[in-house]
Enzyme design. Structure first.
Site, PDB file in Angstrom:
ATOM      1  N   HIS A 196      32.973 -87.208 -44.168  1.00 51.78           N
ATOM      2  CA  HIS A 196      32.076 -86.344 -43.410  1.00 51.78           C
ATOM      3  C   HIS A 196      31.644 -86.979 -42.086  1.00 51.78           C
ATOM      4  O   HIS A 196      31.153 -86.271 -41.204  1.00 51.78           O
ATOM      5  CB  HIS A 196      30.854 -85.993 -44.258  1.00 51.78           C
ATOM      6  N   SER A 200      37.231 -83.537 -41.240  1.00 51.03           N
ATOM      7  CA  SER A 200      38.449 -83.207 -41.977  1.00 51.03           C
ATOM      8  C   SER A 200      39.527 -82.743 -41.009  1.00 51.03           C
ATOM      9  O   SER A 200      39.247 -82.133 -39.981  1.00 51.03           O
ATOM     10  CB  SER A 200      38.170 -82.090 -42.991  1.00 51.03           C
ATOM     11  N   LYS A 221      32.556 -71.541 -51.433  1.00 44.12           N
ATOM     12  CA  LYS A 221      33.982 -71.586 -51.765  1.00 44.12           C
ATOM     13  C   LYS A 221      34.257 -72.645 -52.826  1.00 44.12           C
ATOM     14  O   LYS A 221      35.032 -72.429 -53.768  1.00 44.12           O
ATOM     15  CB  LYS A 221      34.777 -71.889 -50.496  1.00 44.12           C
ATOM     16  N   ASP A 222      33.609 -73.806 -52.696  1.00 43.16           N
ATOM     17  CA  ASP A 222      33.735 -74.857 -53.715  1.00 43.16           C
ATOM     18  C   ASP A 222      33.208 -74.367 -55.061  1.00 43.16           C
ATOM     19  O   ASP A 222      33.810 -74.627 -56.105  1.00 43.16           O
ATOM     20  CB  ASP A 222      32.956 -76.113 -53.294  1.00 43.16           C
ATOM     21  N   GLU A 264      50.367 -92.406 -71.293  1.00 45.41           N
ATOM     22  CA  GLU A 264      49.999 -91.023 -71.046  1.00 45.41           C
ATOM     23  C   GLU A 264      50.884 -90.437 -69.948  1.00 45.41           C
ATOM     24  O   GLU A 264      51.497 -91.164 -69.152  1.00 45.41           O
ATOM     25  CB  GLU A 264      48.531 -90.937 -70.627  1.00 45.41           C
TER      26      GLU A 264
END
Length: 368
Positions: A196, A200, A221-222, A264
């Site tokens: 931040h 971005s 949106k998140d 895994e």
């Protein structure tokens, strides 16, 4: 002090100016942060009842039978690790496709460190149920350190707490498995602050002049995406142990090894690379190199990619497909034709990086 903290938070999060054209690929980081928080909380509850002793295998069944919602908490903790790595790999793929590594170098490095810590924590957590695959998986993976000249054998014995994997090994792994997630949480905060602060990137590969505030558009949106992920997570209730190796439901027995030892699924691509190299030390070196090369992508020249978009897209597809096939090969026995295919895909995996750095070097020479 509290007011100053809130103001700084608003600057870094709520008042952050984000590019207008961010797609759902940019929601993956929020997913990982949320899922990692769920993993830490469920793990904390499991430590209340988990018995860190010779009876640790039996304590898992006690958690299922005698504790309220114990089986649900254990089920969530068990499956969330797979979801975390699935999202991490998607997040990393987004960084490759949109070249985040070349524009956000510090952010990429902090994310790479978090991935390494997550792999370390997941491996140690896999040992704690103390089933057959836990015991022999720990034996095989830790024994790789013996390939290191001079100090290798001493390092293995120090990790084992003796001359073989035992309860002392499990106690050490439990301690680190409990502590490492909190270190990851610190790095998540650092990662977000760095992201931040520098901003971005966006799908067109540069900083857009058209920006909007992060809140409320991207916050909402998140939230919608997180709700979707939670609904998808409910599907795991139909087969909660789909990701668990059946061998791990058998109590560990150092006298009998499983027919096919494998980690895994999220480690299988690196496990395939490890097995593809005939020499033990060579396998360890290439295994480490496969991880280090991801971090070294920050030295890639962004202008070269922009001048050769078709070539870069081809390399990206090669990298993604080689990883997917290596995951499949890592779960196969070490025999023909899987071993040959693993060697071919390992060659393609490293050839991709070699071509990237070769073109990067040629671009640098020609630019001079």
């Amino acid at each position: 002090m509290y007011v100053n903290f809130v103001n700084e938070y608003n600057k870094l999060k709520l008042k952050l100016k984000a590019p207008l054209n961010l797609s759902y690929w940019w929601n993956l980081g929020s997913f990982v942060s949320l899922i990692m928080s769920i993993q830490i909380i469920t793990g904390l509850f499991l430590t209340f009842y988990y018995e860190n002793s010779e009876n640790c295998f039996d304590s898992i069944y006690i958690i299922h039978i005698e504790t309220f919602y114990g089986v649900l908490v254990h089920f969530i903790h068990l499956n969330v690790s797979s979801i975390i790595f699935f999202l991490i790999y998607l997040h990393m793929t987004k960084g490759l496709i949109f070249s985040s590594f070349s524009m956000m170098k510090i952010t990429w490095i902090s994310g790479w460190i978090m991935m390494m810590l997550s792999m370390l924590s997941a491996f140690m957590g896999y040992v704690l149920p103390w089933g057959q695959m836990s015991l022999w998986g720990a034996t095989v993976i830790t024994n790789l350190l013996s390939a290191i000249p001079v100090i290798g054998k001493m390092m293995v014995e120090w990790i084992w707490g003796g001359y073989f994997v035992s309860n002392f090994t499990m106690k050490m792994f439990f301690s680190f498995h409990f502590l490492v997630p909190f270190i990851i949480l610190i790095f998540i905060m650092i990662h977000l602050i760095i992201l931040h602060y520098y901003g971005s990137n966006n799908p067109i590969g540069n900083f857009s002049l058209m920006k909007i505030e992060f809140n409320p558009i991207y916050s909402f949106k998140d939230l919608m995406s997180i709700i979707f992920i939670i609904l998808m997570f409910v599907l795991f209730f139909y087969s909660p142990y789909f990701m668990v190796d059946p061998e791990n439901f058998i109590k560990s027995n150092p006298m009998i090894s499983p027919i096919h030892i494998q980690p895994e699924w999220y480690f299988l691509q690196y496990y395939a690379i490890l097995r593809a190299i005939p020499n033990k030390l060579g396998g360890v070196l290439f295994f480490l190199l496969s991880l280090i090369l991801l971090m070294m992508m920050i030295f890639f020249n962004y202008s070269m990619m922009m001048n050769n978009m078709k070539l870069w897209n081809l390399m990206t597809i090669m990298f993604i497909m080689s990883n997917i096939i290596l995951v499949w090969l890592g779960g196969m026995p070490v025999e023909y034709p899987y071993l040959i295919l693993s060697q071919i895909l390992t060659f393609i995996y490293f050839l991709n990086f070699l071509l990237i750095y070769m073109f990067n070097y040629l671009n640098f020479i020609l630019g001079m």
